[in-house]
Enzyme design. Structure first.
Site, PDB file in Angstrom:
ATOM      1  N   ALA A  66      -3.768 -13.524   8.261  1.00  0.00           N
ATOM      2  CA  ALA A  66      -3.653 -14.928   7.884  1.00  0.00           C
ATOM      3  C   ALA A  66      -5.012 -15.623   7.950  1.00  0.00           C
ATOM      4  CB  ALA A  66      -2.669 -15.639   8.808  1.00  0.00           C
ATOM      5  N   GLY A 111      -1.020  -9.593   8.987  1.00  0.00           N
ATOM      6  CA  GLY A 111      -0.128  -9.705   7.848  1.00  0.00           C
ATOM      7  C   GLY A 111      -0.483  -8.783   6.706  1.00  0.00           C
ATOM      8  N   GLU A 114       1.110  -5.610   7.538  1.00  0.00           N
ATOM      9  CA  GLU A 114       2.554  -5.756   7.374  1.00  0.00           C
ATOM     10  C   GLU A 114       2.951  -5.626   5.903  1.00  0.00           C
ATOM     11  OE1 GLU A 114       4.516  -8.318  10.801  1.00  0.00           O
ATOM     12  OE2 GLU A 114       2.978  -9.491   9.764  1.00  0.00           O
ATOM     13  N   GLU A 134      -2.756  -9.152  16.633  1.00  0.00           N
ATOM     14  CA  GLU A 134      -2.252 -10.478  17.009  1.00  0.00           C
ATOM     15  C   GLU A 134      -2.335 -10.769  18.501  1.00  0.00           C
ATOM     16  OE1 GLU A 134      -0.229  -9.610  13.061  1.00  0.00           O
ATOM     17  OE2 GLU A 134      -0.880  -8.484  14.826  1.00  0.00           O
TER      18      GLU A 134
END
Length: 255
Positions: A66, A111, A114, A134
């Site tokens: 992000a 992300g 992911e 994270e």
């Protein structure tokens, strides 16, 4: 296909190519980029001309997670909306009727990793680095990364990845079974193209059935339920014109 500001999306010979395009920020995903990715994925998965999807990044990264500057300024409502849209994005890939290839050209973190995990295949450049960092921000993966990893590798390795927050080489990810193939950096595009060409030649209805049968929510059902679904799917395919034609061709060729 539609023109975007933070991504590009093209279609050629049945292969849709979605490329993240914020190279100066290592393709970090802000809200605009997430909206554009979702819009592009909806277009790709709704287009009958598309047989295979490829997702990749521009510059030195696939996607470095992000956009933390924007992420840090979100209100609780904006944060919840961002997370919900992220889950929608991953589901569009995972539940698509076509196979998706993540062409990991560089950093795939948070992300970005992911997104790669939601794809059916990961082909990575030898120099690529992947991970879920994270924990260094006092957070955990919020888009289903941990849950998808649990379906692919053992609990101990998932704990290692999340608790240490390290980045891993493409070779290590291949060793763990997360990466389908590692290519020399300059050969990544050719390797992905070769895999896409193979997938394009697979019968579309069977591909769709396989993806539906192996989608995470489907494999969580009871074993007997999964057997019943599999039996119903193969019966429907057997009666389809596509399978009937292929069976006739195979029989004729092998007489």
């Amino acid at each position: 296909m539609t023109s975007y500001e933070t991504i590009t999306c093209t279609l050629e010979a049945g292969v849709a190519r979605l490329q993240f395009n914020r190279p100066g920020l290592l393709n970090a995903m802000n809200r605009q980029m997430m909206d554009e990715i979702i819009h592009a994925l909806e277009a790709i998965t709704g287009d009958e001309r598309v047989l295979v999807g490829v997702i990749t990044g521009s510059g030195r990264a696939f996607m470095a997670g992000a956009d933390i500057k924007e992420y840090s300024r979100q209100t609780p409502e904006e944060f919840n909306s961002f997370q919900a849209k992220g889950r929608r994005l991953y589901a569009l890939i995972e539940q698509a009727p076509i196979p998706f290839i993540a062409a990991v050209n560089g950093f795939a973190l948070g992300g970005g990793f992911e997104i790669a995990l939601a794809c059916d295949f990961i082909v990575a450049a030898a120099s690529a680095k992947m991970g879920l960092p994270e924990i260094h921000l006092g957070l955990i993966p919020g888009g289903g990364g941990a849950q998808r990893l649990l379906l692919k590798i053992g609990l101990g390795r998932v704990k290692e990845m999340l608790l240490l927050g390290q980045s891993y080489s493409a070779a290590r990810m291949e060793e763990w079974g997360l990466v389908y193939a590692v290519a020399e950096d300059q050969a990544l595009e050719d390797t992905v193209a070769g895999l896409a060409e193979k997938l394009k030649r697979r019968p579309g209805q069977a591909v769709k059935a396989i993806k539906a049968m192996l989608e995470p929510s489907a494999i969580e059902a009871a074993f007997e339920t999964r057997l019943d679904r599999e039996g119903a799917a193969v019966a429907a395919l057997y009666q389809s014109p596509e399978a009937a034609q292929l069976i006739r061709e195979f029989t004729a060729k092998n007489k």
